[in-house]
Scaffold this active site. Structure first.
Site, PDB file in Angstrom:
ATOM      1  N   ASN A   1      42.129  25.542  39.814  1.00 55.51           N
ATOM      2  CA  ASN A   1      42.064  24.093  39.972  1.00 55.51           C
ATOM      3  C   ASN A   1      42.264  23.762  41.445  1.00 55.51           C
ATOM      4  OD1 ASN A   1      43.329  21.178  39.857  1.00 55.51           O
ATOM      5  ND2 ASN A   1      42.388  21.549  37.872  1.00 55.51           N
TER       6      ASN A   1
ATOM      7  N   GLU B   1      44.714  36.693  31.755  1.00 54.72           N
ATOM      8  CA  GLU B   1      45.505  37.266  30.659  1.00 54.72           C
ATOM      9  C   GLU B   1      45.983  36.169  29.714  1.00 54.72           C
ATOM     10  OE1 GLU B   1      45.809  37.762  33.870  1.00 54.72           O
ATOM     11  OE2 GLU B   1      46.612  39.725  34.386  1.00 54.72           O
TER      12      GLU B   1
HETATM   13  O1  LIG Z   1      46.755  39.362  36.965  1.00 56.47           O
HETATM   14  C1  LIG Z   1      46.236  38.357  37.486  1.00 56.47           C
HETATM   15  C2  LIG Z   1      46.474  38.004  38.819  1.00 56.47           C
HETATM   16  C3  LIG Z   1      45.859  36.867  39.311  1.00 56.47           C
HETATM   17  N1  LIG Z   1      45.055  36.120  38.520  1.00 56.47           N
HETATM   18  C4  LIG Z   1      44.358  34.947  39.056  1.00 56.47           C
HETATM   19  C5  LIG Z   1      45.207  33.745  39.379  1.00 56.47           C
HETATM   20  C6  LIG Z   1      44.382  33.105  40.470  1.00 56.47           C
HETATM   21  O2  LIG Z   1      43.303  32.369  39.901  1.00 56.47           O
HETATM   22  C7  LIG Z   1      43.758  34.283  41.214  1.00 56.47           C
HETATM   23  C8  LIG Z   1      44.502  34.697  42.459  1.00 56.47           C
HETATM   24  O3  LIG Z   1      45.849  34.898  42.210  1.00 56.47           O
HETATM   25  O4  LIG Z   1      43.751  35.339  40.272  1.00 56.47           O
HETATM   26  C9  LIG Z   1      44.810  36.471  37.210  1.00 56.47           C
HETATM   27  O5  LIG Z   1      44.039  35.817  36.501  1.00 56.47           O
HETATM   28  N2  LIG Z   1      45.419  37.571  36.731  1.00 56.47           N
HETATM   29 ZN   LIG Z   2      49.187  35.768  35.264  1.00 56.99          ZN
END
Ligand SMILES: O=c1ccn([C@H]2C[C@H](O)[C@@H](CO)O2)c(=O)[nH]1
Ligand SMILES: [Zn+2]
Length: 145
Positions: free
Chosen positions: A49, A59
């Site tokens: 966002n 996750e």
């Molecule tokens: O295990 C993770 C680590 C980060 N992010 C996302 C959060 C954010 O959108 C981007 C950078 O941190 O990655 C995930 O989806 N899973």
């Molecule tokens: Zn996370």
């Protein structure tokens, strides 16, 4: 009740959904695929966002899909990430992306333990298997039984 885990199928599902991530701010697209005891697979991607803190990780997005479908028993998770992320000037993430603390705690709500594979997309050598119990020992959770 499923106990054998087809990691290849799970990874393919994570790669599919990774391409649909909404990550225009970090450019770090993440895909997650959860296998439940019933044998079904639920996937999720990160959705960022403009107000950065509102972003949801891949996750947790997969867990939300699982719960919305009426399932509660995840047994394996594959997370695919793009590799080292430049977090700021002179600050980088490790090459293999691991679930953040908030996602570990959210997984712990639904499983005492869970097999977890973390892979960098397109780099076969950069892949590791671990478990939720290893990533989040002594979790704060409701007592089972
Ligand atoms: O295990 C993770 C680590 C980060 N992010 C996302 C959060 C954010 O959108 C981007 C950078 O941190 O990655 C995930 O989806 N899973
Ligand atoms: Zn996370």
């Amino acid at each position: 009740m499923q106990t054998n885990i087809d990691w290849t199928v799970l990874e393919r599902a994570a790669l599919d959904v990774q391409a649909r991530a909404h990550a225009p701010y970090s450019t770090y697209q993440v895909g997650a695929a959860l296998l439940t005891a019933s044998g079904r697979i639920f996937t999720g991607c990160n959705v960022e966002n403009a107000s950065y803190g509102l972003s949801i990780c891949a996750e947790r997005s997969a867990i939300v899909q699982m719960v919305a479908a009426g399932e509660r028993d995840p047994i394996a998770l594959v997370v695919v990430t793009p590799g080292t992320l430049k977090l700021g000037p002179g600050v980088e993430s490790p090459p293999i992306g691991a679930p953040c603390g908030m996602c570990r705690q959210t997984l712990a709500e639904f499983a005492d333990d869970l097999r977890i594979q973390m892979s960098v997309t397109g780099q076969e050598g950069l892949s590791r298997r671990t478990s939720l119990a290893a990533l989040l020992p002594e979790a704060f959770r409701a007592k089972s039984g």
